[in-house]
Write a protein that holds these residues in place. Sequence first.
Motif, short mmCIF file in Angstrom:
data_model
loop_
_atom_site.label_atom_id
_atom_site.label_comp_id
_atom_site.label_asym_id
_atom_site.label_seq_id
_atom_site.Cartn_x
_atom_site.Cartn_y
_atom_site.Cartn_z
N GLN A 1 0.83 -1.20 0.00
CA GLN A 1 0.00 0.00 0.00
C GLN A 1 0.86 1.25 0.00
O GLN A 1 1.88 1.31 0.68
CB GLN A 1 -0.93 0.01 1.21
CG GLN A 1 -2.08 -0.94 1.09
CD GLN A 1 -3.18 -0.62 2.07
OE1 GLN A 1 -2.98 0.04 3.07
NE2 GLN A 1 -4.37 -1.08 1.77
N LEU B 1 -1.44 7.97 -0.83
CA LEU B 1 -1.46 8.97 -1.89
C LEU B 1 -1.84 10.35 -1.36
O LEU B 1 -1.30 11.37 -1.80
CB LEU B 1 -2.43 8.57 -2.99
CG LEU B 1 -2.18 7.24 -3.68
CD1 LEU B 1 -3.25 6.97 -4.72
CD2 LEU B 1 -0.80 7.21 -4.31
N ILE C 1 0.70 4.62 -13.52
CA ILE C 1 -0.68 4.28 -13.16
C ILE C 1 -1.56 5.48 -13.51
O ILE C 1 -1.15 6.62 -13.34
CB ILE C 1 -0.78 3.93 -11.67
CG1 ILE C 1 -0.02 2.62 -11.40
CG2 ILE C 1 -2.23 3.82 -11.21
CD1 ILE C 1 0.10 2.25 -9.95
N LEU D 1 -4.78 7.47 -12.51
CA LEU D 1 -5.64 7.71 -11.35
C LEU D 1 -6.78 8.61 -11.79
O LEU D 1 -6.55 9.66 -12.39
CB LEU D 1 -4.81 8.36 -10.25
CG LEU D 1 -5.34 8.38 -8.84
CD1 LEU D 1 -5.52 6.96 -8.30
CD2 LEU D 1 -4.38 9.15 -7.94
N ALA E 1 -7.93 3.41 -10.01
CA ALA E 1 -6.57 3.35 -10.54
C ALA E 1 -6.47 2.16 -11.49
O ALA E 1 -6.91 1.05 -11.17
CB ALA E 1 -5.57 3.19 -9.40
N PHE F 1 -6.18 -1.47 -9.98
CA PHE F 1 -5.56 -1.43 -8.66
C PHE F 1 -6.60 -0.95 -7.66
O PHE F 1 -7.47 -0.14 -7.98
CB PHE F 1 -4.38 -0.46 -8.66
CG PHE F 1 -3.32 -0.80 -9.66
CD1 PHE F 1 -2.31 -1.70 -9.37
CD2 PHE F 1 -3.35 -0.23 -10.93
CE1 PHE F 1 -1.34 -2.01 -10.31
CE2 PHE F 1 -2.39 -0.53 -11.87
CZ PHE F 1 -1.38 -1.43 -11.56
N VAL G 1 -8.00 1.19 -4.72
CA VAL G 1 -7.83 2.48 -4.03
C VAL G 1 -8.75 2.41 -2.82
O VAL G 1 -9.94 2.15 -2.94
CB VAL G 1 -8.22 3.67 -4.94
CG1 VAL G 1 -8.13 4.97 -4.15
CG2 VAL G 1 -7.33 3.72 -6.16
N TYR H 1 -5.26 5.40 0.01
CA TYR H 1 -4.16 4.47 -0.26
C TYR H 1 -4.38 3.75 -1.58
O TYR H 1 -5.51 3.44 -1.96
CB TYR H 1 -4.07 3.42 0.87
CG TYR H 1 -3.63 4.00 2.17
CD1 TYR H 1 -2.30 3.95 2.57
CD2 TYR H 1 -4.54 4.61 3.02
CE1 TYR H 1 -1.89 4.49 3.78
CE2 TYR H 1 -4.14 5.17 4.23
CZ TYR H 1 -2.81 5.09 4.61
OH TYR H 1 -2.42 5.64 5.80
N LEU H 2 -3.26 3.44 -2.24
CA LEU H 2 -3.26 2.66 -3.47
C LEU H 2 -2.56 1.34 -3.17
O LEU H 2 -1.46 1.33 -2.60
CB LEU H 2 -2.49 3.40 -4.57
CG LEU H 2 -2.26 2.63 -5.86
CD1 LEU H 2 -3.58 2.40 -6.60
CD2 LEU H 2 -1.28 3.37 -6.74
N GLN H 3 -3.20 0.25 -3.56
CA GLN H 3 -2.62 -1.07 -3.35
C GLN H 3 -2.08 -1.58 -4.67
O GLN H 3 -2.81 -1.67 -5.66
CB GLN H 3 -3.68 -2.02 -2.80
CG GLN H 3 -3.17 -3.35 -2.38
CD GLN H 3 -4.25 -4.16 -1.68
OE1 GLN H 3 -5.29 -3.66 -1.33
NE2 GLN H 3 -3.98 -5.43 -1.51
N VAL H 4 -0.77 -1.89 -4.71
CA VAL H 4 -0.16 -2.44 -5.93
C VAL H 4 0.44 -3.79 -5.64
O VAL H 4 0.69 -4.13 -4.51
CB VAL H 4 0.91 -1.51 -6.53
CG1 VAL H 4 0.27 -0.23 -7.06
CG2 VAL H 4 2.01 -1.20 -5.57
#
Length: 114
Positions: free
Chosen positions: A9, A12, A40, A42, A51, A101, A103, A111-114
Amino acid sequence: MTEPTPNQQHKLFDSLAAAEQALPLGKPQKLYISGRAEAICLVRTRKSIFAVQDNCPHLGESLSKGTANYLDEVVCPWHSYRFSLLTGQECNNRTTNLKTFVVEVKPDGVYLQV
């Protein structure tokens, strides 16, 4: 350069309000995450913040140069291919799906999870 671990995570924004201020409604933004070679895309819509991979699988143009519509789709600026921001699927099944992805909006930020 090492690839980030799966499901890592990245914070952002400090709040949803900060995200809404930084992300114009319906205007995709290009985002680079440290440790990832690919950008990415967004996008904030009336429904949520999404995302997806930034490059269009059709011919590789940056989706962050495109637009988002009222159906929560991102539209490629080159050939107007439309992709669901929720599933990544191209609306007419003419090309492969986008990678999506997660968010997540939490009390302490977005938060962004990759």
